[in-house]
Design a protein around this motif. Structure first.
Motif, PDB file in Angstrom:
ATOM      1  N   GLU B 215      15.654 105.220  14.210  1.00  0.00           N
ATOM      2  CA  GLU B 215      15.900 106.669  14.123  1.00  0.00           C
ATOM      3  C   GLU B 215      16.991 107.029  13.119  1.00  0.00           C
ATOM      4  O   GLU B 215      17.028 108.159  12.632  1.00  0.00           O
ATOM      5  N   VAL B 218      16.207 108.987   9.958  1.00  0.00           N
ATOM      6  CA  VAL B 218      15.720 110.376   9.995  1.00  0.00           C
ATOM      7  C   VAL B 218      16.548 111.331   9.120  1.00  0.00           C
ATOM      8  O   VAL B 218      15.986 112.071   8.311  1.00  0.00           O
ATOM      9  N   LYS B 222      14.922 113.395   5.874  1.00  0.00           N
ATOM     10  CA  LYS B 222      14.647 114.733   6.417  1.00  0.00           C
ATOM     11  C   LYS B 222      13.908 115.605   5.387  1.00  0.00           C
ATOM     12  O   LYS B 222      14.335 115.726   4.239  1.00  0.00           O
ATOM     13  N   ILE B 255       8.779 109.037  13.828  1.00  0.00           N
ATOM     14  CA  ILE B 255       9.771 109.204  12.751  1.00  0.00           C
ATOM     15  C   ILE B 255       9.372 110.390  11.865  1.00  0.00           C
ATOM     16  O   ILE B 255      10.206 111.224  11.505  1.00  0.00           O
ATOM     17  N   GLN B 258      10.234 113.650  13.716  1.00  0.00           N
ATOM     18  CA  GLN B 258      11.677 113.914  13.778  1.00  0.00           C
ATOM     19  C   GLN B 258      12.220 114.323  12.415  1.00  0.00           C
ATOM     20  O   GLN B 258      13.132 115.139  12.312  1.00  0.00           O
ATOM     21  N   ALA B 259      11.663 113.716  11.348  1.00  0.00           N
ATOM     22  CA  ALA B 259      12.172 113.997  10.003  1.00  0.00           C
ATOM     23  C   ALA B 259      11.505 115.232   9.403  1.00  0.00           C
ATOM     24  O   ALA B 259      11.840 115.636   8.286  1.00  0.00           O
TER      25      ALA B 259
END
Lengths: 301, 301
Positions: B215, B218, B222, B255, B258-259
């Motif tokens: 994580e 991330v 992003k 992933i 989240q990104a």
């Protein structure tokens, strides 16, 4: 003997041609000779089981003859090979391979046994009951060996009808196979040749690549059944041969003639040529029985 | 931006699949990312000119990500390349490559410039007027980086009709492109947005292979337009992922979510699977915009 040509072009792998690699099947051995980039894929294409390869012979440390080796070894590791692997190669290769295994933290589960070569003279580097392998010192820009693969003479074969008629005790069969005359159950000397057949003629194969024209190899490869001799250039580029320490097709023909070989296989063609038949034509001005190696070809002899 | 997938399968080259390598075209650069065995042949198949590649990025020193590099460099040498070549790779690669050039007595005519990576933190490793490249520290069995490729924001574009109507001196065009308001020939302040268009949105691409689920990456990736994230395993083999420090398709999807990336490309498939669509299905349980990388595919974005 069976020879699988996996790759026989010089310099670089291309879409449809491969750098040097071949597999010689002889007396149940699968000997891998040279291992250019992509050899493991060529082995898969030819359906040759990686595990049957126990001995690899590397002629010299130019990339087109060994860049595929570290990948092949890595794949053998992933396939959980346990059988030991012997590698016969110029000094230096062990350092290259072990450095890469160290950086990847990927050691093999099987024994990797390097036989590093440094001699300038022909030497026996492998031997078992049926086969011998000798180096053939060549003349190239870096230290280079060809390899001579020779079957040992086999035993004579019993002519069972003749043996039974001659009333020979079974205890003498071993001696008969070894070529000795024996005494039969009636006390009479039996001439070996009367009750046995000659063994098959032992076969031999010489691999000579890469090299400039070098007459010194003639005594080493005298009378081999098959000679693979590099022929990087045609006559039109003969002036490049001494400079790059390669040979022309005609020079390969000359060596074949002097060594009185059974058959000449040409290979290691420069990729500048489109028509391989010219190599054959030029070699045949000096030696008749010429064949062209090519990727994917299989020769049985 | 254009992404050429030369190879995207894990472990070993096979007859119809290749280990990791891809070429990212971005602002006239051709960046080569990883270089498994056979990459030079894949470049030829894709008709990508070797000479246009000036920067090579190697994620880690497992063979399926770099065994093709020494052969590619050798071929560039044979093609008489003169342009310098930059290689960004974990410490150790320079020793591997130079040792092999030394043994072959084959030094390149062009400058070979190694940028050896050792940092555990994301760092800027390449920058010019238009592009930046950062490392993305990953979690694998050996030291590994992914790479983030980012276009820099471009200049604003002149709306020539509006510029002429506003009676602006040509000397101010440069300032307009940089986003400034200017004074026209009548002494009036002209608002920049009234006479220029916004630049194209800068594109970004993140390459993350090989890695366990991590994580920490991330924030670095992003909002990238495209994320290539390895997905070695399907859920049925999820237990193997932490052990081998690889990811599942679902973890790649997590992933990506989240990104908040634009698109997720999956790759580095274990060769044990026949149906790649399952990777897409499993990743899509967490993130919708998923595509499957495959050898020979080209993505434009």
């Amino acid at each position: 003997m069976k020879l699988n040509i996996l790759g026989c072009y010089s310099a670089t792998p291309r879409t449809f041609t491969n750098p040097t690699s071949q597999v010689l099947e002889i007396n149940n051995h699968l000997f891998l000779i040279d291992c250019g980039e992509g050899t493991q894929v060529q082995l898969r294409r030819h359906k040759i089981k990686f595990n049957r390869i126990k001995h690899i012979f590397i002629s010299h440390l130019h990339g087109d003859h060994f860049f595929g080796l570290v990948g092949l070894i890595s794949t053998m590791r992933l396939l959980t090979r346990e059988t030991e692997l012997h590698i016969y190669a110029p000094k230096g290769l062990k350092e290259v391979i072990t450095l890469q295994m160290k950086l990847a933290n990927s050691w093999t589960n099987f024994d990797l046994i390097f036989h590093e070569l440094t001699s300038e003279f022909s030497e026996l580097i492998f031997e078992d009951k049926k086969v011998e392998v000798y180096t053939i010192p060549l003349n190239h820009r870096v230290y280079t060996n060809g390899f001579l693969f020779k079957e040992k003479p086999g035993e004579r074969k019993l002519d069972m009808n003749a043996v039974l008629n001659a009333n020979i005790d079974i205890a003498y069969y071993r001696k008969l196979k070894q070529g000795a005359d024996v005494i039969n159950n009636d006390g009479k000397i039996i001439n070996n040749e009367a009750v046995t057949f000659a063994p098959d003629k032992p076969k031999s194969y010489a691999f000579c690549s890469d090299t400039a024209y070098k007459e010194d190899i003639v005594p080493i490869i005298k009378n081999v059944d098959v000679l693979y001799h590099e022929s990087t250039f045609l006559e039109q580029h003969a002036h490049l041969a001494p400079k790059t320490k390669h040979s022309t097709a005609k020079e390969a023909g000359s060596i074949a003639k002097q060594a009185n070989v059974g058959k000449l296989l040409l290979g290691h063609y420069s990729t500048r040529y489109d028509d391989l038949n010219l190599f054959k034509t030029e070699a045949q001005t000096l030696f008749k029985n010429v064949e062209l190696a090519d990727d994917g070809k299989v020769f049985e002899f």
